[in-house]
Design an enzyme around this catalytic site. Structure first.
Site, PDB file in Angstrom:
ATOM      1  N   TYR B 131      97.733  69.611 -33.913  1.00  0.00           N
ATOM      2  CA  TYR B 131      98.565  70.812 -33.947  1.00  0.00           C
ATOM      3  C   TYR B 131      99.793  70.613 -33.054  1.00  0.00           C
ATOM      4  O   TYR B 131      99.665  70.306 -31.874  1.00  0.00           O
ATOM      5  CB  TYR B 131      97.773  72.037 -33.465  1.00  0.00           C
ATOM      6  CG  TYR B 131      98.542  73.310 -33.736  1.00  0.00           C
ATOM      7  CD1 TYR B 131      98.278  74.063 -34.870  1.00  0.00           C
ATOM      8  CD2 TYR B 131      99.561  73.724 -32.891  1.00  0.00           C
ATOM      9  CE1 TYR B 131      99.013  75.200 -35.150  1.00  0.00           C
ATOM     10  CE2 TYR B 131     100.314  74.853 -33.174  1.00  0.00           C
ATOM     11  CZ  TYR B 131     100.030  75.588 -34.298  1.00  0.00           C
ATOM     12  OH  TYR B 131     100.764  76.710 -34.590  1.00  0.00           O
ATOM     13  N   GLN B 192      96.189  80.227 -39.044  1.00  0.00           N
ATOM     14  CA  GLN B 192      95.999  79.794 -40.434  1.00  0.00           C
ATOM     15  C   GLN B 192      95.979  78.276 -40.558  1.00  0.00           C
ATOM     16  O   GLN B 192      95.209  77.708 -41.352  1.00  0.00           O
ATOM     17  CB  GLN B 192      97.045  80.421 -41.368  1.00  0.00           C
ATOM     18  CG  GLN B 192      98.509  80.091 -41.084  1.00  0.00           C
ATOM     19  CD  GLN B 192      99.161  81.021 -40.067  1.00  0.00           C
ATOM     20  OE1 GLN B 192      98.480  81.665 -39.262  1.00  0.00           O
ATOM     21  NE2 GLN B 192     100.488  81.097 -40.091  1.00  0.00           N
ATOM     22  N   ASN B 215      99.868  78.496 -29.231  1.00  0.00           N
ATOM     23  CA  ASN B 215      99.938  79.825 -28.613  1.00  0.00           C
ATOM     24  C   ASN B 215      98.556  80.491 -28.606  1.00  0.00           C
ATOM     25  O   ASN B 215      97.542  79.861 -28.937  1.00  0.00           O
ATOM     26  CB  ASN B 215     100.979  80.693 -29.326  1.00  0.00           C
ATOM     27  CG  ASN B 215     100.605  80.960 -30.790  1.00  0.00           C
ATOM     28  OD1 ASN B 215      99.450  80.784 -31.203  1.00  0.00           O
ATOM     29  ND2 ASN B 215     101.574  81.366 -31.582  1.00  0.00           N
ATOM     30  N   SER B 238     100.633  75.524 -17.498  1.00  0.00           N
ATOM     31  CA  SER B 238     100.742  74.307 -16.699  1.00  0.00           C
ATOM     32  C   SER B 238     100.766  74.583 -15.193  1.00  0.00           C
ATOM     33  O   SER B 238     101.094  75.684 -14.765  1.00  0.00           O
ATOM     34  CB  SER B 238     102.025  73.580 -17.117  1.00  0.00           C
ATOM     35  OG  SER B 238     101.999  72.246 -16.729  1.00  0.00           O
ATOM     36  N   GLN B 260     107.553  72.407 -13.324  1.00  0.00           N
ATOM     37  CA  GLN B 260     106.434  73.119 -13.947  1.00  0.00           C
ATOM     38  C   GLN B 260     106.810  74.556 -14.273  1.00  0.00           C
ATOM     39  O   GLN B 260     106.451  75.082 -15.321  1.00  0.00           O
ATOM     40  CB  GLN B 260     105.186  73.118 -13.043  1.00  0.00           C
ATOM     41  CG  GLN B 260     104.557  71.758 -12.886  1.00  0.00           C
ATOM     42  CD  GLN B 260     104.220  71.111 -14.207  1.00  0.00           C
ATOM     43  OE1 GLN B 260     103.478  71.665 -14.993  1.00  0.00           O
ATOM     44  NE2 GLN B 260     104.790  69.945 -14.473  1.00  0.00           N
ATOM     45  N   HIS B 263     108.206  75.608 -17.682  1.00  0.00           N
ATOM     46  CA  HIS B 263     107.364  75.514 -18.883  1.00  0.00           C
ATOM     47  C   HIS B 263     107.006  76.879 -19.456  1.00  0.00           C
ATOM     48  O   HIS B 263     106.928  77.059 -20.664  1.00  0.00           O
ATOM     49  CB  HIS B 263     106.045  74.794 -18.561  1.00  0.00           C
ATOM     50  CG  HIS B 263     106.076  73.342 -18.867  1.00  0.00           C
ATOM     51  ND1 HIS B 263     106.325  72.862 -20.108  1.00  0.00           N
ATOM     52  CD2 HIS B 263     105.860  72.252 -18.077  1.00  0.00           C
ATOM     53  CE1 HIS B 263     106.278  71.534 -20.088  1.00  0.00           C
ATOM     54  NE2 HIS B 263     106.011  71.139 -18.866  1.00  0.00           N
ATOM     55  N   GLU B 327      96.123  70.769 -12.393  1.00  0.00           N
ATOM     56  CA  GLU B 327      96.387  69.865 -13.506  1.00  0.00           C
ATOM     57  C   GLU B 327      97.097  68.596 -12.985  1.00  0.00           C
ATOM     58  O   GLU B 327      96.707  67.487 -13.299  1.00  0.00           O
ATOM     59  CB  GLU B 327      97.273  70.610 -14.515  1.00  0.00           C
ATOM     60  CG  GLU B 327      97.549  69.854 -15.785  1.00  0.00           C
ATOM     61  CD  GLU B 327      98.557  70.594 -16.669  1.00  0.00           C
ATOM     62  OE1 GLU B 327      99.158  71.591 -16.203  1.00  0.00           O
ATOM     63  OE2 GLU B 327      98.758  70.164 -17.819  1.00  0.00           O
ATOM     64  N   HIS B 328      98.177  68.817 -12.197  1.00  0.00           N
ATOM     65  CA  HIS B 328      98.915  67.701 -11.602  1.00  0.00           C
ATOM     66  C   HIS B 328      98.990  67.899 -10.096  1.00  0.00           C
ATOM     67  O   HIS B 328      99.184  69.015  -9.633  1.00  0.00           O
ATOM     68  CB  HIS B 328     100.375  67.653 -12.080  1.00  0.00           C
ATOM     69  CG  HIS B 328     100.572  67.805 -13.552  1.00  0.00           C
ATOM     70  ND1 HIS B 328     100.928  68.994 -14.152  1.00  0.00           N
ATOM     71  CD2 HIS B 328     100.479  66.897 -14.548  1.00  0.00           C
ATOM     72  CE1 HIS B 328     101.050  68.817 -15.464  1.00  0.00           C
ATOM     73  NE2 HIS B 328     100.780  67.558 -15.733  1.00  0.00           N
ATOM     74  N   ASP B 361     104.721  63.069 -17.751  1.00  0.00           N
ATOM     75  CA  ASP B 361     104.825  63.853 -18.992  1.00  0.00           C
ATOM     76  C   ASP B 361     105.284  62.983 -20.153  1.00  0.00           C
ATOM     77  O   ASP B 361     105.019  63.298 -21.308  1.00  0.00           O
ATOM     78  CB  ASP B 361     105.850  64.988 -18.818  1.00  0.00           C
ATOM     79  CG  ASP B 361     105.281  66.142 -18.033  1.00  0.00           C
ATOM     80  OD1 ASP B 361     104.047  66.240 -17.948  1.00  0.00           O
ATOM     81  OD2 ASP B 361     106.079  66.944 -17.495  1.00  0.00           O
ATOM     82  N   GLU B 415      53.857  70.423 -25.376  1.00  0.00           N
ATOM     83  CA  GLU B 415      54.944  71.317 -25.824  1.00  0.00           C
ATOM     84  C   GLU B 415      54.561  72.122 -27.058  1.00  0.00           C
ATOM     85  O   GLU B 415      55.402  72.839 -27.611  1.00  0.00           O
ATOM     86  CB  GLU B 415      56.221  70.492 -26.072  1.00  0.00           C
ATOM     87  CG  GLU B 415      56.792  69.906 -24.784  1.00  0.00           C
ATOM     88  CD  GLU B 415      58.186  69.302 -24.942  1.00  0.00           C
ATOM     89  OE1 GLU B 415      58.637  69.136 -26.092  1.00  0.00           O
ATOM     90  OE2 GLU B 415      58.814  69.012 -23.909  1.00  0.00           O
ATOM     91  N   HIS B 420      54.899  66.555 -34.108  1.00  0.00           N
ATOM     92  CA  HIS B 420      55.488  65.469 -33.318  1.00  0.00           C
ATOM     93  C   HIS B 420      54.377  64.496 -32.886  1.00  0.00           C
ATOM     94  O   HIS B 420      54.511  63.282 -33.017  1.00  0.00           O
ATOM     95  CB  HIS B 420      56.169  66.017 -32.059  1.00  0.00           C
ATOM     96  CG  HIS B 420      57.513  66.628 -32.300  1.00  0.00           C
ATOM     97  ND1 HIS B 420      57.691  67.749 -33.062  1.00  0.00           N
ATOM     98  CD2 HIS B 420      58.756  66.255 -31.871  1.00  0.00           C
ATOM     99  CE1 HIS B 420      58.990  68.044 -33.087  1.00  0.00           C
ATOM    100  NE2 HIS B 420      59.653  67.155 -32.381  1.00  0.00           N
TER     101      HIS B 420
END
Lengths: 430, 430
Positions: B131, B192, B215, B238, B260, B263, B327-328, B361, B415, B420
């Site tokens: 995506y 979709q 999104n 981020s 950052q 973003h 994250e960073h 990045d 069990e 089994h």
């Protein structure tokens, strides 16, 4: 009665087999909003909510300060575990530990042609929550299979939750928990236990990842908390595909098929064979064994509703298995290695006439938490890796910076990210 | 204005810093039912529904038979990509490929002390959906970072979806897609597109796993289809944490923080330093740079609402970073290796004064898809492993069977799983 597809006599059966594989086997009908309500409530009211839900659903009184119950004491319970079961748990635990220890990944570091010193490092997750179902599906093997990979990975805090309805907990589960070194135990279950593990509740501090099987409420709650904490996969009903030639004892193969059927009415067992006569003998043996089976009620529903027999040439077997992408597959044929080489989508492969899948459920050492419902197309069984995470480490010298700066700046500008570009260019001008 | 916490002068600030870290930064307010409705509709009506949603949301007419649009042609678009951007994309792609190729895991096989021949084998996922967001966040680097690990892993079919509102698609995205060898492209987006990738729609056959940012609708749809297909993590806004001493040029550190902030209004930049005077200089530099920044609107909201400055002793820095699990993180200090050794929770670490995060990045080769919102506690950046799955292979001889049978049977009986047990015992009696 299991569905039969004869791909040798009626190649057009292949389409019906494909439809058969797409038939839903339940599990999806859960009302997520119930789980959502419980999760929100526990997140909001913490231990108080947990005490209420546990009283309501499990008829068990918890102390709010400790989230424990006098009725459920792991050490006391473990003493009630029979000696032969204790020995079998220890035997299995040792083998599972040996196997999973081989999965620990190596760190890596290299200097590349731009002079950048690149590395990654694996580390254990700090705290893991292990969900163990109550009631009939309260399995000691589940404790071993979920906790030992975490232990081997180096997880320091292993929190077990297992509901104890009316104060009842399987002593073998208690013994397994003590064997693997569970650090905390709470007699709670359901969506409320998942929420408590994710967000904390009174003395139960939040964990970082939640693993282990559970009912539809547990699965729904795991899906809800996913992202705030890590989860393992959403497990569906169990499956086995057995590829067998006519040289097998039909009763052995029947037993293997039924070993999955007894798990769950939604479980699925499929036989692939190149011999129609053999198929019929297996079917008869299934009927015979079902009559004497204590779990016949569950197993019969599974076999009748979801069981399948596919007559096909052995050359077709691998692609049929890939279409199913089964959790477990057995190759009980004269030349299994051809199949081992060709099959691409399966959680676990059992090779040979003496490799019933049940061995893998307990003692081969390999993990029995495996992808179901075709998830073997994109995911793997539980491993030590699931309890570790990787940090990338990038050491950039002035020379490496100079080699990389222009391309980074160009891309940042192209992406409309001027502050990214500036963080590079500002070092260039110095 | 960023929040300031002086842990040296006011140790009690630590509690407010902890609360600050728990403040929600948005993204969670999404109404899942909208995404659910779209997913169900596409699952049911396939290509027809896709055509309608794309006309409605993206004002783009798709051919139902091909799900393509004459207005959006990857090869034609790629020609519009400027030459310097093409070169930068190729430079980055090559580095990303080199780095990720080192992540391919080895297969493993061993015979254990019971004589069981145990193995596991890694294989690539067959088909992956990538995506790529439309509009402002349509980044060629995102195509590279998501597709190259898949390519390196051996994924044969790589399907890209990227909405082209009003027929507009970033030429650099088209060029990146052709560079990495995308096999199919559809100009669709939103929930979709996720549903179409998961369940198929007309000519678009289902994939096995879906990756890439999007999104709130895309994130919700990924959560819904999770289990039917694999997904990567649910990415949040981020983050960067910069640990810097007073020997840095304040304007360099300010630029890194802003890289950052630009973003997303929900992004978070945090400075940890042991020098209050330096902190103030950085803050002034942030203000100065914001004034001239084209992305100042977004960056200002992020910095004012979520930015943080922590004054602390360097000895505290590692545990502060672990609390954030960013994250960073950048270590722009005199002795960064002490920090590298101690920090346990971070997606990616950038070491040295010439290691602005923006390099990672684009061009260091390491992946920029990293765990956000503290998920570095339990998960890792995207890697070749995310496009592979492991099959366990267990070859059991008669001798190995004999060594394992008793314990397996004991546990199966304990069990309450007699079928089994029978699948083991029936082979014993032969």
């Amino acid at each position: 009665m299991a569905r039969r597809f004869n791909l040798i006599q009626s190649p057009e059966d292949f389409e019906s087999f494909k439809s058969f594989m797409k038939e839903p086997r339940g599990g999806g009908a859960m009302d997520v909003s119930v789980a959502q309500g419980i999760v929100d409530d526990v997140k909001m009211r913490g231990a108080k909510a947990l005490v209420e839900y546990t009283a309501k659903f499990d008829r068990l009184k918890l102390e709010e300060e400790t989230l424990t119950s006098q009725e459920v004491d792991l050490s006391e319970l473990a003493k009630l575990c029979p000696e032969n079961v204790k020995r079998a748990i220890e035997f299995a635990a040792k083998r599972i530990e040996t196997y999973h220890a081989k999965q620990i990944p190596s760190d890596h570091r290299f200097v590349d042609d731009a002079g950048a010193d690149m590395a990654w490092r694996w580390g254990a997750i700090d705290a893991v929550g292990l969900y163990v179902p109550g009631g009939r599906a309260s399995y000691p093997s589940s404790v071993l299979m979920n906790a030992i990979p975490a232990k081997v990975a180096g997880v320091k805090r292993m929190v077990m939750v297992a509901p104890a309805p009316d104060g009842v907990l399987n002593p073998a589960v208690a013994y397994a928990a003590l064997t693997v070194g569970i650090s905390e135990y709470y007699p709670i279950g359901g969506a409320q236990a998942v929420a408590a593990l994710a967000y904390g509740a009174g003395p139960l501090l939040p964990v970082d990842k939640i693993v282990g099987p559970g009912n539809a409420f547990v699965a729904a709650a795991k899906r809800i908390v996913f992202g705030d904490v890590g989860i393992d996969t959403i497990a569906g009903p169990s499956e086995i595909t057995v590829v067998a030639d006519k040289l097998n004892d039909p009763s052995w193969i029947a037993a293997d098929l039924l070993s999955q059927c007894e798990h769950d009415p939604a479980a699925q067992s499929i036989l692939i064979t190149d011999d129609e006569g053999f198929a019929s003998k297996v079917e008869t043996a299934v009927k015979d064994q079902l009559m004497k089976l204590e779990t016949q009620e569950t197993a019969t529903v599974s076999w009748n509703n979801h069981g399948g027999i596919v007559i096909a040439k052995m050359e077709q077997a691998a692609s049929l298995v890939d279409l199913i992408a089964p959790e477990h597959v057995e190759f009980a044929v004269e030349e299994p290695e051809v199949l081992v080489e060709s099959v691409r989508h399966a959680g676990a492969i059992f090779v040979g006439r003496y490799a019933p899948e049940a061995l893998g459920d307990y003692v081969t050492g390999s993990n029995h938490v495996l992808p179901t419902s075709g998830a073997a197309r994109f995911s793997s069984g539980l491993s030590a890796l699931d309890f570790m995470k990787r940090t990338s480490i990038q050491r950039i010298s002035v020379d490496a910076f100079n080699a990389l700066a222009e391309a980074a700046e160009t891309l940042a500008i192209a992406e409309g990210l001027p502050a990214h570009a500036k963080s590079v260019s500002i070092r260039n001008n110095n």
